[in-house]
Design a protein around this motif. Sequence first.
Motif, mmCIF file in Angstrom:
data_model
loop_
_atom_site.group_PDB
_atom_site.id
_atom_site.type_symbol
_atom_site.label_atom_id
_atom_site.label_comp_id
_atom_site.label_asym_id
_atom_site.label_seq_id
_atom_site.Cartn_x
_atom_site.Cartn_y
_atom_site.Cartn_z
ATOM 1 N N ASP A 239 6.046 1.839 0.392
ATOM 2 C CA ASP A 239 5.971 2.540 1.665
ATOM 3 C C ASP A 239 5.804 1.525 2.787
ATOM 4 O OD1 ASP A 239 5.429 4.077 3.865
ATOM 5 O OD2 ASP A 239 4.008 5.393 2.857
ATOM 6 N N PRO A 240 6.786 1.410 3.713
ATOM 7 C CA PRO A 240 6.696 0.384 4.756
ATOM 8 C C PRO A 240 5.769 0.735 5.896
ATOM 9 C CG PRO A 240 8.696 1.663 5.062
ATOM 10 C CD PRO A 240 8.046 2.172 3.795
ATOM 11 N N ARG A 241 5.251 1.964 5.912
ATOM 12 C CA ARG A 241 4.402 2.357 7.038
ATOM 13 C C ARG A 241 3.082 1.597 7.022
ATOM 14 N NH1 ARG A 241 3.785 8.542 5.953
ATOM 15 N NH2 ARG A 241 3.465 7.602 3.893
ATOM 16 N N PRO A 242 2.616 1.183 8.208
ATOM 17 C CA PRO A 242 1.293 0.548 8.251
ATOM 18 C C PRO A 242 0.220 1.570 7.965
ATOM 19 C CG PRO A 242 2.087 0.943 10.469
ATOM 20 C CD PRO A 242 3.228 1.305 9.536
ATOM 21 N N PRO A 243 -0.912 1.149 7.409
ATOM 22 C CA PRO A 243 -1.997 2.086 7.127
ATOM 23 C C PRO A 243 -2.662 2.543 8.415
ATOM 24 C CG PRO A 243 -2.721 -0.146 6.770
ATOM 25 C CD PRO A 243 -1.247 -0.227 7.084
ATOM 26 N N THR A 244 -3.279 3.699 8.375
ATOM 27 C CA THR A 244 -4.069 4.136 9.514
ATOM 28 C C THR A 244 -5.377 3.372 9.533
ATOM 29 O OG1 THR A 244 -5.028 5.896 8.186
ATOM 30 C CG2 THR A 244 -3.062 6.438 9.453
ATOM 31 N N ARG A 330 5.066 -3.439 14.950
ATOM 32 C CA ARG A 330 5.518 -4.737 14.429
ATOM 33 C C ARG A 330 5.292 -4.810 12.915
ATOM 34 N NH1 ARG A 330 7.611 -4.611 18.532
ATOM 35 N NH2 ARG A 330 7.375 -5.961 20.366
ATOM 36 N N VAL A 331 4.132 -4.342 12.459
ATOM 37 C CA VAL A 331 3.863 -4.343 11.022
ATOM 38 C C VAL A 331 4.860 -3.446 10.302
ATOM 39 C CG1 VAL A 331 2.184 -3.747 9.229
ATOM 40 C CG2 VAL A 331 1.411 -4.872 11.339
ATOM 41 N N ARG A 332 5.109 -2.260 10.849
ATOM 42 C CA ARG A 332 6.069 -1.343 10.228
ATOM 43 C C ARG A 332 7.431 -2.001 10.092
ATOM 44 N NH1 ARG A 332 10.238 1.465 11.149
ATOM 45 N NH2 ARG A 332 10.364 0.735 13.304
ATOM 46 N N ARG A 333 7.900 -2.644 11.159
ATOM 47 C CA ARG A 333 9.232 -3.248 11.142
ATOM 48 C C ARG A 333 9.289 -4.441 10.183
ATOM 49 N NH1 ARG A 333 14.124 -2.934 10.293
ATOM 50 N NH2 ARG A 333 15.507 -4.400 11.378
ATOM 51 N N LYS A 334 8.259 -5.269 10.167
ATOM 52 C CA LYS A 334 8.238 -6.410 9.247
ATOM 53 C C LYS A 334 8.278 -5.945 7.798
ATOM 54 C CE LYS A 334 7.892 -10.167 11.871
ATOM 55 N NZ LYS A 334 8.810 -11.325 11.758
ATOM 56 N N ARG A 335 7.579 -4.864 7.500
ATOM 57 C CA ARG A 335 7.585 -4.342 6.145
ATOM 58 C C ARG A 335 8.954 -3.753 5.795
ATOM 59 N NH1 ARG A 335 3.003 -4.127 3.389
ATOM 60 N NH2 ARG A 335 3.760 -2.378 2.125
ATOM 61 N N GLU A 336 9.635 -3.158 6.766
ATOM 62 C CA GLU A 336 10.994 -2.684 6.547
ATOM 63 C C GLU A 336 11.935 -3.841 6.216
ATOM 64 O OE1 GLU A 336 11.486 1.379 9.267
ATOM 65 O OE2 GLU A 336 12.350 -0.523 9.939
ATOM 66 N N SER A 360 -3.880 -3.915 -1.405
ATOM 67 C CA SER A 360 -3.582 -4.664 -0.176
ATOM 68 C C SER A 360 -2.382 -4.069 0.538
ATOM 69 C CB SER A 360 -3.294 -6.132 -0.527
ATOM 70 O OG SER A 360 -2.891 -6.857 0.620
ATOM 71 N N ARG A 361 -2.378 -4.174 1.847
ATOM 72 C CA ARG A 361 -1.220 -3.825 2.656
ATOM 73 C C ARG A 361 -1.024 -4.951 3.673
ATOM 74 N NH1 ARG A 361 1.445 0.819 3.741
ATOM 75 N NH2 ARG A 361 1.106 1.095 1.521
ATOM 76 N N GLY A 362 -0.195 -5.938 3.288
ATOM 77 C CA GLY A 362 0.047 -7.077 4.156
ATOM 78 C C GLY A 362 0.915 -6.697 5.339
ATOM 79 N N ASN A 363 0.941 -7.556 6.351
ATOM 80 C CA ASN A 363 1.813 -7.289 7.497
ATOM 81 C C ASN A 363 3.227 -7.825 7.284
ATOM 82 O OD1 ASN A 363 1.668 -10.066 7.953
ATOM 83 N ND2 ASN A 363 0.339 -9.908 9.749
ATOM 84 N N ARG A 364 3.469 -8.513 6.138
ATOM 85 C CA ARG A 364 4.770 -9.087 5.810
ATOM 86 C C ARG A 364 5.298 -9.917 6.975
ATOM 87 N NH1 ARG A 364 4.757 -9.234 0.462
ATOM 88 N NH2 ARG A 364 4.959 -7.228 -0.573
ATOM 89 N N TRP A 365 4.399 -10.679 7.582
ATOM 90 C CA TRP A 365 4.752 -11.558 8.705
ATOM 91 C C TRP A 365 5.962 -12.415 8.352
ATOM 92 C CZ3 TRP A 365 3.301 -17.052 8.757
ATOM 93 C CH2 TRP A 365 3.665 -17.690 9.943
#
Length: 393
Positions: A239-244, A330-336, A360-365
């Motif tokens: 799931d590419p969505r950032p966590p709440t 930005r986190v959502r898009r990086k994960r996409e 873990s939910r990284g930001n996939r920077w």
Amino acid sequence: MSGREQALVQEAFASNYIAPLGPMVDAFEQEFAEYTGIPHCLALASGTAATHLALRHVLQGSGGSAASGPASRPGPACPAPCGEAALVHGSRPEGRRWPRDGAALLESPGVCKETELCSETRCQRSGGNGARPLVLASTLTFIGSVTPAVFEGCEIVFIDCDRETWNMDPVLLEEELAACAAQGRLPAAVIPTDLYGQCCNLPRIIEICDRHGVPVICDSAEAVGARYRKSEVNLPTSDPRPPTSDSRTHAGFDAWASVFSFNGNKIITTSGGGMLASHDKALIDHARKLATQARDPAPWYEHTEIGFNYRMSNIVAAIGRGQLEVLDERVRRKREIFAAYQALLGDLSGLSFMSEPEWSRGNRWLTVLLIDPREFGADTHAVREALEAENIE
């Protein structure tokens, strides 16, 4: 850019706050604290500066600020035979103890002191008996994690990484700290890295370091917007969505001090800049003084300790406020982007992408993969050069 930065910069110009400090800096610190949940934040010139100030505070003791902190509580016993307990200042989430503070140690015989020997052992936690202070750091990291330890004349021991997180291996850390305790020379600090925006196993690292009263300065420079969960079930990692904000803990939250970067290549940028965050108000108060040339509160220029010119400017902070507004996007898009590369290339023999633990939910920077040249048929250098020929960085 989000589009909001220019209006905020114009607001800063209209207020005539151009030099370092000002209302934009104050607002950026407050908004960053609200986003991360870490209550005390200090905006600085870089993430490296933030690491340096945290380490300097550790090595100096409280810098005279501990008296204004919360009430002292018994700390962990000295690992050496003297077995005496130290006093600890500050508060930490879930009631955990802060590392021993040199200025807060008991004045009774046999108690470890930052620069003195125990009466019954060679305890050299932070350089007693002329030994250099010891710092443990991650093998796989950016040099900004470790140059502050070099600035302070520390000896650095590198702890290797595990395959689950690509970050500091808690098992190896536990072994090294046990060896340090047996030798009577505990490190002044442990500095794990949240590599490429993926959280290290910080709760486990904290639990290990707490046994020895060693502070953790978490290098979360690349992990703004990354989060981890300590006990609850995770969302699927696909799931590419950032966590709440209420479902996970922000990167660096459980550390004594955490470091963030807004350099030009990070997931959000202020062109240059960083943030030091902590639950320990005494640390941030002392670091704020050190970052402003350590000027004493006198009507003239008086300095009783050496400081640095590390503060963030009001203009830079205005850019940061605009960037913070789009961090989740930005986190959502990086994960996409990561998911797209993984879908296209993940089945190729000899390629494996950076894994993500279920907690873990990284930001996939950065999207990062490993290449096994025997299986893939080419090594990393050949791949890089082939991409460069196509003008792909």
